[in-house]
Design an enzyme around this catalytic site. Structure first.
Site, PDB file in Angstrom:
ATOM      1  N   LYS A  39      47.666  83.116  45.340  1.00  0.00           N
ATOM      2  CA  LYS A  39      47.187  82.337  46.487  1.00  0.00           C
ATOM      3  C   LYS A  39      45.842  82.857  46.998  1.00  0.00           C
ATOM      4  O   LYS A  39      45.016  82.093  47.479  1.00  0.00           O
ATOM      5  CB  LYS A  39      48.241  82.337  47.605  1.00  0.00           C
TER       6      LYS A  39
ATOM      7  N   ASP B 139      53.232  68.590  33.722  1.00  0.00           N
ATOM      8  CA  ASP B 139      53.317  70.035  33.930  1.00  0.00           C
ATOM      9  C   ASP B 139      51.885  70.531  34.146  1.00  0.00           C
ATOM     10  O   ASP B 139      51.040  70.415  33.250  1.00  0.00           O
ATOM     11  CB  ASP B 139      53.942  70.682  32.678  1.00  0.00           C
ATOM     12  N   VAL B 140      51.608  71.094  35.327  1.00  0.00           N
ATOM     13  CA  VAL B 140      50.225  71.455  35.668  1.00  0.00           C
ATOM     14  C   VAL B 140      49.663  72.599  34.821  1.00  0.00           C
ATOM     15  O   VAL B 140      48.463  72.863  34.861  1.00  0.00           O
ATOM     16  CB  VAL B 140      50.064  71.802  37.172  1.00  0.00           C
TER      17      VAL B 140
ATOM     18  N   TYR C 189      52.737  86.479  43.998  1.00  0.00           N
ATOM     19  CA  TYR C 189      52.463  85.205  44.686  1.00  0.00           C
ATOM     20  C   TYR C 189      51.170  85.327  45.498  1.00  0.00           C
ATOM     21  O   TYR C 189      50.310  84.444  45.447  1.00  0.00           O
ATOM     22  CB  TYR C 189      53.652  84.880  45.592  1.00  0.00           C
TER      23      TYR C 189
ATOM     24  N   THR D  65      61.045  73.990  53.012  1.00  0.00           N
ATOM     25  CA  THR D  65      61.102  73.315  51.706  1.00  0.00           C
ATOM     26  C   THR D  65      61.956  74.189  50.770  1.00  0.00           C
ATOM     27  O   THR D  65      62.180  75.372  51.049  1.00  0.00           O
ATOM     28  CB  THR D  65      59.702  73.166  51.055  1.00  0.00           C
TER      29      THR D  65
ATOM     30  N   ASP E 102      54.891  65.599  38.758  1.00  0.00           N
ATOM     31  CA  ASP E 102      55.804  66.738  38.918  1.00  0.00           C
ATOM     32  C   ASP E 102      56.517  66.942  37.590  1.00  0.00           C
ATOM     33  O   ASP E 102      56.267  66.209  36.609  1.00  0.00           O
ATOM     34  CB  ASP E 102      56.825  66.461  40.048  1.00  0.00           C
TER      35      ASP E 102
HETATM   36  N1  LIG Z   1      57.061  76.029  52.032  1.00  0.00           N
HETATM   37  C1  LIG Z   1      56.274  76.969  52.502  1.00  0.00           C
HETATM   38  O1  LIG Z   1      56.629  77.662  53.464  1.00  0.00           O
HETATM   39  C2  LIG Z   1      54.927  77.208  51.870  1.00  0.00           C
HETATM   40  C3  LIG Z   1      54.071  78.107  52.508  1.00  0.00           C
HETATM   41  C4  LIG Z   1      52.819  78.337  51.961  1.00  0.00           C
HETATM   42  C5  LIG Z   1      52.427  77.680  50.817  1.00  0.00           C
HETATM   43  N2  LIG Z   1      53.275  76.815  50.207  1.00  0.00           N
HETATM   44  C6  LIG Z   1      52.797  76.155  48.988  1.00  0.00           C
HETATM   45  O2  LIG Z   1      52.982  74.764  49.085  1.00  0.00           O
HETATM   46  C7  LIG Z   1      53.078  74.205  47.774  1.00  0.00           C
HETATM   47  C8  LIG Z   1      54.280  73.272  47.707  1.00  0.00           C
HETATM   48  O3  LIG Z   1      55.461  74.033  47.813  1.00  0.00           O
HETATM   49  P1  LIG Z   1      56.738  73.547  48.624  1.00  0.00           P
HETATM   50  O4  LIG Z   1      56.961  74.514  49.692  1.00  0.00           O
HETATM   51  O5  LIG Z   1      56.622  72.120  48.950  1.00  0.00           O
HETATM   52  O6  LIG Z   1      57.885  73.822  47.531  1.00  0.00           O
HETATM   53  P2  LIG Z   1      58.769  72.820  46.646  1.00  0.00           P
HETATM   54  O7  LIG Z   1      59.522  73.679  45.720  1.00  0.00           O
HETATM   55  O8  LIG Z   1      59.509  71.894  47.521  1.00  0.00           O
HETATM   56  O9  LIG Z   1      57.691  71.964  45.848  1.00  0.00           O
HETATM   57  C9  LIG Z   1      56.955  72.457  44.763  1.00  0.00           C
HETATM   58  C10 LIG Z   1      56.909  71.384  43.704  1.00  0.00           C
HETATM   59  O10 LIG Z   1      56.109  71.860  42.610  1.00  0.00           O
HETATM   60  C11 LIG Z   1      56.740  71.441  41.414  1.00  0.00           C
HETATM   61  N3  LIG Z   1      56.354  72.248  40.271  1.00  0.00           N
HETATM   62  C12 LIG Z   1      56.759  73.502  39.956  1.00  0.00           C
HETATM   63  N4  LIG Z   1      56.249  73.872  38.781  1.00  0.00           N
HETATM   64  C13 LIG Z   1      55.503  72.831  38.330  1.00  0.00           C
HETATM   65  C14 LIG Z   1      54.722  72.606  37.171  1.00  0.00           C
HETATM   66  N5  LIG Z   1      54.619  73.533  36.203  1.00  0.00           N
HETATM   67  N6  LIG Z   1      54.075  71.426  37.054  1.00  0.00           N
HETATM   68  C15 LIG Z   1      54.186  70.478  38.011  1.00  0.00           C
HETATM   69  N7  LIG Z   1      54.907  70.630  39.119  1.00  0.00           N
HETATM   70  C16 LIG Z   1      55.562  71.805  39.281  1.00  0.00           C
HETATM   71  C17 LIG Z   1      58.228  71.567  41.708  1.00  0.00           C
HETATM   72  O11 LIG Z   1      59.009  70.822  40.803  1.00  0.00           O
HETATM   73  C18 LIG Z   1      58.304  71.069  43.134  1.00  0.00           C
HETATM   74  O12 LIG Z   1      58.555  69.675  43.197  1.00  0.00           O
HETATM   75  C19 LIG Z   1      53.158  75.382  46.805  1.00  0.00           C
HETATM   76  O13 LIG Z   1      51.878  75.581  46.219  1.00  0.00           O
HETATM   77  C20 LIG Z   1      53.528  76.537  47.719  1.00  0.00           C
HETATM   78  O14 LIG Z   1      53.108  77.766  47.201  1.00  0.00           O
HETATM   79  C21 LIG Z   1      54.522  76.567  50.709  1.00  0.00           C
END
Ligand SMILES: NC(=O)c1ccc[n+]([C@@H]2O[C@H](COP(=O)([O-])OP(=O)(O)OC[C@H]3O[C@@H](n4cnc5c(N)ncnc54)[C@H](O)[C@@H]3O)[C@@H](O)[C@H]2O)c1
Length: 266
Positions: free
Chosen positions: A165, A68-69, A161, A198, A42
């Site tokens: 996706k 950083d991805v 977004y 989240t 992360d």
């Molecule tokens: N929460 C929802 O309702 C939901 C719904 C659909 C999809 N998602 C997807 O699930 C995945 C996780 O999201 P989440 O909901 O847990 O949110 P979150 O914000 O809790 O977690 C996302 C994590 O990604 C990290 N991140 C951001 N930029 C980064 C980078 N450049 N390099 C490395 N890490 C990085 C952040 O620091 C964070 O820890 C995402 O891809 C999101 O699009 C979430």
């Protein structure tokens, strides 16, 4: 239960991006609890270290690395580090992501590019840099790319977004075919969460309430929008990811796993 022999992913080595928070953290905890050695990465170092030490305290094996991805050199060094320390890679959960809500007319090109760099370029780089070590490891492999219900349906004020996706969805199917053609045993699937509690909702919610920058009331939103009437939690997604990463899913590739309480049904 963690351990040498117990667990549905025992003996496997997993890399989970965005593992410090939310769904990624849930996946890291679940995979470790089922016996995998987990490298979680992360850019939130403090939370990442805390997640890894929490897993260790519960008897699992986990380590945190800053990563950083969007940075291709960082991908190369994370994968090289996994090879050096663990000798193999079996599971990649390409989970890191951000969500920027708001009208497309107000979105700057810089924000469009930042979101695409993390959500889509990051997934591409993960696949590109992990498959060689998975092939070298033998025994196939499982790649899970985190998409969204927003990769299946359009959403007003969330167009950028959705573009990322939707891209992840078809990228996944194409790589799944490439791996199948190569007979390398690597399965590639996408997961499509619905409304999961989240911190990502703090930025996504500007899609619903312009200018807002606090956590929205997900219970109220779910009661209105989700057929099952309730929000999901990271473990709901982690349970699906665990199955895709286990040998129980040995015949599953290119699938879109929707976990959304029925959100996309109507
Ligand atoms: N929460 C929802 O309702 C939901 C719904 C659909 C999809 N998602 C997807 O699930 C995945 C996780 O999201 P989440 O909901 O847990 O949110 P979150 O914000 O809790 O977690 C996302 C994590 O990604 C990290 N991140 C951001 N930029 C980064 C980078 N450049 N390099 C490395 N890490 C990085 C952040 O620091 C964070 O820890 C995402 O891809 C999101 O699009 C979430």
């Amino acid at each position: 239960m963690a351990g040498e022999t117990a667990g549905r992913v025992a003996g496997k080595v997993a890399l989970v991006t965005g593992g410090a928070s939310g769904i990624g953290r849930g996946c890291a905890e679940k995979l470790a609890a089922e016996g995998a050695t987990v490298v979680l990465t992360d850019i939130q170092d403090e939370l990442g270290r805390e997640a890894a030490s929490g897993i260790a305290a519960a008897g699992g094996r986990a380590e945190y690395a800053r990563h950083d991805v969007t940075d291709e050199d960082a991908w190369a060094s994370v994968v090289a580090g996994i090879k050096a320390r663990h000798g193999r890679l079996d599971i990649l959960v390409n989970n890191a992501g951000i969500g920027i809500g708001g009208s497309i007319l107000d979105m700057s090109l810089a924000d469009w590019r930042r979101q695409t760099a993390i959500n889509l370029d990051g997934v591409f780089l993960g696949v590109k840099h992990s498959i060689p070590l998975m092939r070298e490891s033998g025994g196939g492999g499982s790649i899970v790319n985190m998409s969204s219900v927003a990769g299946l349906k359009g959403s007003a004020n969330l167009a950028g977004y959705c573009a990322t996706k939707g891209g992840v969805r078809l990228f996944t199917k194409s790589v799944a075919l490439e791996c199948a053609n190569a007979r390398d045993g690597i399965r590639v699937n996408s997961v499509h969460p619905g409304l999961i509690e989240t911190p990502i909702w703090i930025t996504v919610q500007a899609a619903i309430t312009p200018g807002a920058n606090a956590m929205p009331d997900l219970d109220a939103m779910s009661a209105m929008a989700v057929p099952m009437g309730v929000k999901g939690v990271p473990e709901d997604i982690a349970n699906g990811v665990l199955w895709l990463c286990s040998d129980e899913a040995r015949y599953v590739t290119g699938m879109e796993m929707v976990i959304d309480g029925g959100l996309t049904l109507r």
